[in-house]
Design a protein around this motif. Structure first.
Motif, PDB file in Angstrom:
ATOM      1  N   SER A 214     -10.385   2.552  26.296  1.00  0.00           N
ATOM      2  CA  SER A 214     -10.759   1.142  26.400  1.00  0.00           C
ATOM      3  C   SER A 214     -12.274   0.981  26.531  1.00  0.00           C
ATOM      4  CB  SER A 214     -10.053   0.483  27.589  1.00  0.00           C
ATOM      5  OG  SER A 214     -10.354   1.151  28.797  1.00  0.00           O
ATOM      6  N   GLY A 215     -12.903   1.805  27.364  1.00  0.00           N
ATOM      7  CA  GLY A 215     -14.353   1.733  27.492  1.00  0.00           C
ATOM      8  C   GLY A 215     -15.052   2.073  26.189  1.00  0.00           C
ATOM      9  N   PHE A 216     -14.532   3.070  25.498  1.00  0.00           N
ATOM     10  CA  PHE A 216     -15.088   3.464  24.199  1.00  0.00           C
ATOM     11  C   PHE A 216     -15.020   2.312  23.203  1.00  0.00           C
ATOM     12  CE2 PHE A 216     -14.319   5.012  19.887  1.00  0.00           C
ATOM     13  CZ  PHE A 216     -15.435   5.807  19.674  1.00  0.00           C
ATOM     14  N   LEU A 217     -13.886   1.624  23.145  1.00  0.00           N
ATOM     15  CA  LEU A 217     -13.752   0.501  22.215  1.00  0.00           C
ATOM     16  C   LEU A 217     -14.763  -0.599  22.527  1.00  0.00           C
ATOM     17  CD1 LEU A 217      -9.893   0.004  21.730  1.00  0.00           C
ATOM     18  CD2 LEU A 217     -11.551   0.862  20.081  1.00  0.00           C
ATOM     19  N   GLY A 218     -14.895  -0.942  23.801  1.00  0.00           N
ATOM     20  CA  GLY A 218     -15.810  -2.011  24.171  1.00  0.00           C
ATOM     21  C   GLY A 218     -17.246  -1.709  23.806  1.00  0.00           C
ATOM     22  N   VAL A 219     -17.718  -0.517  24.164  1.00  0.00           N
ATOM     23  CA  VAL A 219     -19.123  -0.193  23.906  1.00  0.00           C
ATOM     24  C   VAL A 219     -19.374   0.033  22.419  1.00  0.00           C
ATOM     25  CG1 VAL A 219     -19.083   2.338  24.143  1.00  0.00           C
ATOM     26  CG2 VAL A 219     -21.080   1.039  24.918  1.00  0.00           C
ATOM     27  N   THR A 220     -18.385   0.594  21.713  1.00  0.00           N
ATOM     28  CA  THR A 220     -18.559   0.827  20.275  1.00  0.00           C
ATOM     29  C   THR A 220     -18.691  -0.489  19.515  1.00  0.00           C
ATOM     30  OG1 THR A 220     -17.365   2.934  20.347  1.00  0.00           O
ATOM     31  CG2 THR A 220     -17.534   1.848  18.205  1.00  0.00           C
ATOM     32  N   MET A 221     -17.854  -1.460  19.843  1.00  0.00           N
ATOM     33  CA  MET A 221     -17.975  -2.754  19.178  1.00  0.00           C
ATOM     34  C   MET A 221     -19.273  -3.453  19.569  1.00  0.00           C
ATOM     35  SD  MET A 221     -14.103  -4.280  18.805  1.00  0.00           S
ATOM     36  CE  MET A 221     -13.532  -3.977  20.463  1.00  0.00           C
ATOM     37  N   GLY A 222     -19.741  -3.217  20.791  1.00  0.00           N
ATOM     38  CA  GLY A 222     -21.039  -3.752  21.182  1.00  0.00           C
ATOM     39  C   GLY A 222     -22.166  -3.162  20.354  1.00  0.00           C
ATOM     40  N   VAL A 223     -22.142  -1.850  20.152  1.00  0.00           N
ATOM     41  CA  VAL A 223     -23.157  -1.185  19.335  1.00  0.00           C
ATOM     42  C   VAL A 223     -23.095  -1.688  17.897  1.00  0.00           C
ATOM     43  CG1 VAL A 223     -23.877   1.031  18.368  1.00  0.00           C
ATOM     44  CG2 VAL A 223     -23.289   0.864  20.787  1.00  0.00           C
ATOM     45  N   LEU A 224     -21.885  -1.805  17.362  1.00  0.00           N
ATOM     46  CA  LEU A 224     -21.722  -2.299  15.990  1.00  0.00           C
ATOM     47  C   LEU A 224     -22.281  -3.716  15.844  1.00  0.00           C
ATOM     48  CD1 LEU A 224     -18.106  -1.036  15.153  1.00  0.00           C
ATOM     49  CD2 LEU A 224     -20.263  -0.135  14.263  1.00  0.00           C
ATOM     50  N   SER A 225     -22.105  -4.535  16.877  1.00  0.00           N
ATOM     51  CA  SER A 225     -22.590  -5.920  16.797  1.00  0.00           C
ATOM     52  C   SER A 225     -24.113  -5.966  16.814  1.00  0.00           C
ATOM     53  CB  SER A 225     -22.008  -6.753  17.945  1.00  0.00           C
ATOM     54  OG  SER A 225     -22.522  -6.344  19.203  1.00  0.00           O
ATOM     55  N   LEU A 226     -24.746  -5.138  17.632  1.00  0.00           N
ATOM     56  CA  LEU A 226     -26.212  -5.123  17.684  1.00  0.00           C
ATOM     57  C   LEU A 226     -26.801  -4.577  16.387  1.00  0.00           C
ATOM     58  CD1 LEU A 226     -26.898  -3.896  21.342  1.00  0.00           C
ATOM     59  CD2 LEU A 226     -27.049  -6.231  20.442  1.00  0.00           C
ATOM     60  N   TYR A 227     -26.167  -3.550  15.840  1.00  0.00           N
ATOM     61  CA  TYR A 227     -26.643  -2.991  14.573  1.00  0.00           C
ATOM     62  C   TYR A 227     -26.547  -4.039  13.461  1.00  0.00           C
ATOM     63  CZ  TYR A 227     -26.765  -0.029  10.404  1.00  0.00           C
ATOM     64  OH  TYR A 227     -27.064   0.522   9.185  1.00  0.00           O
ATOM     65  N   ALA A 228     -25.435  -4.752  13.419  1.00  0.00           N
ATOM     66  CA  ALA A 228     -25.267  -5.793  12.398  1.00  0.00           C
ATOM     67  C   ALA A 228     -26.288  -6.903  12.571  1.00  0.00           C
ATOM     68  CB  ALA A 228     -23.851  -6.362  12.470  1.00  0.00           C
ATOM     69  N   ALA A 229     -26.614  -7.219  13.830  1.00  0.00           N
ATOM     70  CA  ALA A 229     -27.578  -8.291  14.082  1.00  0.00           C
ATOM     71  C   ALA A 229     -28.978  -7.918  13.615  1.00  0.00           C
ATOM     72  CB  ALA A 229     -27.590  -8.639  15.572  1.00  0.00           C
ATOM     73  N   TRP A 230     -29.288  -6.626  13.555  1.00  0.00           N
ATOM     74  CA  TRP A 230     -30.564  -6.207  12.976  1.00  0.00           C
ATOM     75  C   TRP A 230     -30.596  -6.472  11.478  1.00  0.00           C
ATOM     76  CZ3 TRP A 230     -35.062  -5.439  15.071  1.00  0.00           C
ATOM     77  CH2 TRP A 230     -35.168  -5.024  16.399  1.00  0.00           C
ATOM     78  N   LYS A 231     -29.431  -6.451  10.838  1.00  0.00           N
ATOM     79  CA  LYS A 231     -29.352  -6.742   9.406  1.00  0.00           C
ATOM     80  C   LYS A 231     -29.411  -8.242   9.133  1.00  0.00           C
ATOM     81  CE  LYS A 231     -28.843  -2.380   8.478  1.00  0.00           C
ATOM     82  NZ  LYS A 231     -29.928  -1.609   7.828  1.00  0.00           N
TER      83      LYS A 231
END
Length: 336
Positions: A214-231
């Motif tokens: 569960s912790g992995f899912l939360g932080v991974t989607m957070g990282v994916l969202s920040l990376y996408a926001a750079w695009k």
């Protein structure tokens, strides 16, 4: 190999690995035994989310090798994911004091932000705002909160899995609609890895996800969202909308309990979704209701933000208001 051809293999391997982890959990007596704070009534093996972690981390470097994803993103996902999953795994096997877990979470978030470059500029009422060093602090808290709220919301059969699948497939659709197809790989991989686990976690669950997953899912989607926001800055608002059910329930529950003087990290079953599951007498109905909210309410708003230029902040407000009403109706944060 095409990502779409790879998807069935990822689902199969995740489901197969979950079986092995279930046998391991039973052999090591890693069983979640129901108590007064539980939302289940049958002793159930836990720790199955490790299958999601291992499958995702095994395949995600392929996107770097093929050039589909920046290596900075890959290193961010690998280091952060391994760190958070390891902490969760150790906590599943014993107990790590909350303060040490929290310090570890911030270390993992810092690793991610080092590779990502911090918080990207935010789109705000037609303009773009760069928060600079304050944005780095804010984004660290953002990642740690997503990590922990996902932990808090993993309390009934299939809910955390369904939320991850809906969110990741929804963002994949939006990336396709907006022409950012290069961003599709990692969230699609995550959705497929979770789908294999869901085979065994679907109500009635035969294994639980555990803190590692569960912790992995939360932080991974957070990282994916920040990376996408750079695009494109608009994508951060889109991710916040798609994660709305978990963000609203967990946040309102947290603040309600804080106002009542409860310990933040004390186990409880006072989330809105837990009250709803008890009232309905079914985990299945609540999990399916959350999936329906994601599909018929949050996804259309996210599409309006990304495709039809609805203001991002306004879209988040529109998306969250009914969810806040629902959380209040189902007494988020109250013990009765």
């Amino acid at each position: 190999m095409s990502l779409w051809l790879l998807s069935p293999l990822v689902v199969f391997l995740s489901a197969l690995l979950t079986v092995g982890i279930r046998r391991y959990a039973i052999s090591r007596s890693l069983i979640d035994v129901p108590n007064s704070r539980s939302s289940h009534s049958v002793p159930t093996p836990t720790g199955g989310g490790v299958a999601i972690v291992l499958i995702f981390l095994l395949f995600v470097p392929l996107f770097g090798v093929t050039g589909g994803t920046d290596w900075q993103m890959i290193w961010s996902l690998l280091g952060t994911g391994i760190g958070v999953a390891a902490l969760g795994f150790l906590d599943d096997h014993g107990h790590i004091a909350a303060r040490w877990r929290l310090i570890g979470h911030f270390v993992c978030a810092s690793w991610a932000l080092y590779w990502l470059g911090g918080l990207p500029p935010l789109e705000y009422w037609g303009g773009v705002v760069d928060l600079q060093w304050f944005g780095g602090i804010l984004s660290a808290f953002y990642l740690v909160w997503l990590l922990n709220l996902y932990n808090f919301m993993d309390g009934i059969d299939g809910l955390a899995s369904a939320e991850a699948i809906c969110t990741c497939l929804g963002i994949c659709m939006i990336y396709w609609l907006t022409g950012f197809t290069g961003l599709i790989g990692p969230p699609l991989l995550l959705a497929m890895a979770v789908s294999g686990f869901l085979v065994w976690n679907f109500p009635p669950a035969r294994i639980f996800m555990g803190d590692a997953g569960s912790g992995f899912l939360g932080v991974t989607m957070g990282v994916l969202s920040l990376y996408a926001a750079w695009k494109s800055p608009v994508f951060l608002w889109v991710w916040l909308v798609l994660l709305g059910v978990f963000v609203v329930d967990a946040t309102m529950t947290l603040f309600s309990r804080m106002l009542r003087g409860h310990r933040v990290y004390e186990a409880h079953r006072s989330h809105a979704y837990q009250h709803a599951a008890r009232k309905a007498g079914s985990h299945f109905s609540v999990t399916m209701a959350v999936a329906a909210i994601n599909l018929f309410w949050l996804l259309p708003i996210a599409i309006c933000i990304s495709v039809f230029a609805l203001n991002g902040l306004l879209g988040v407000i529109i998306a969250y208001l009914p969810l806040m009403v629902l959380a209040y109706k189902y007494r988020a944060g109250t013990d009765c």
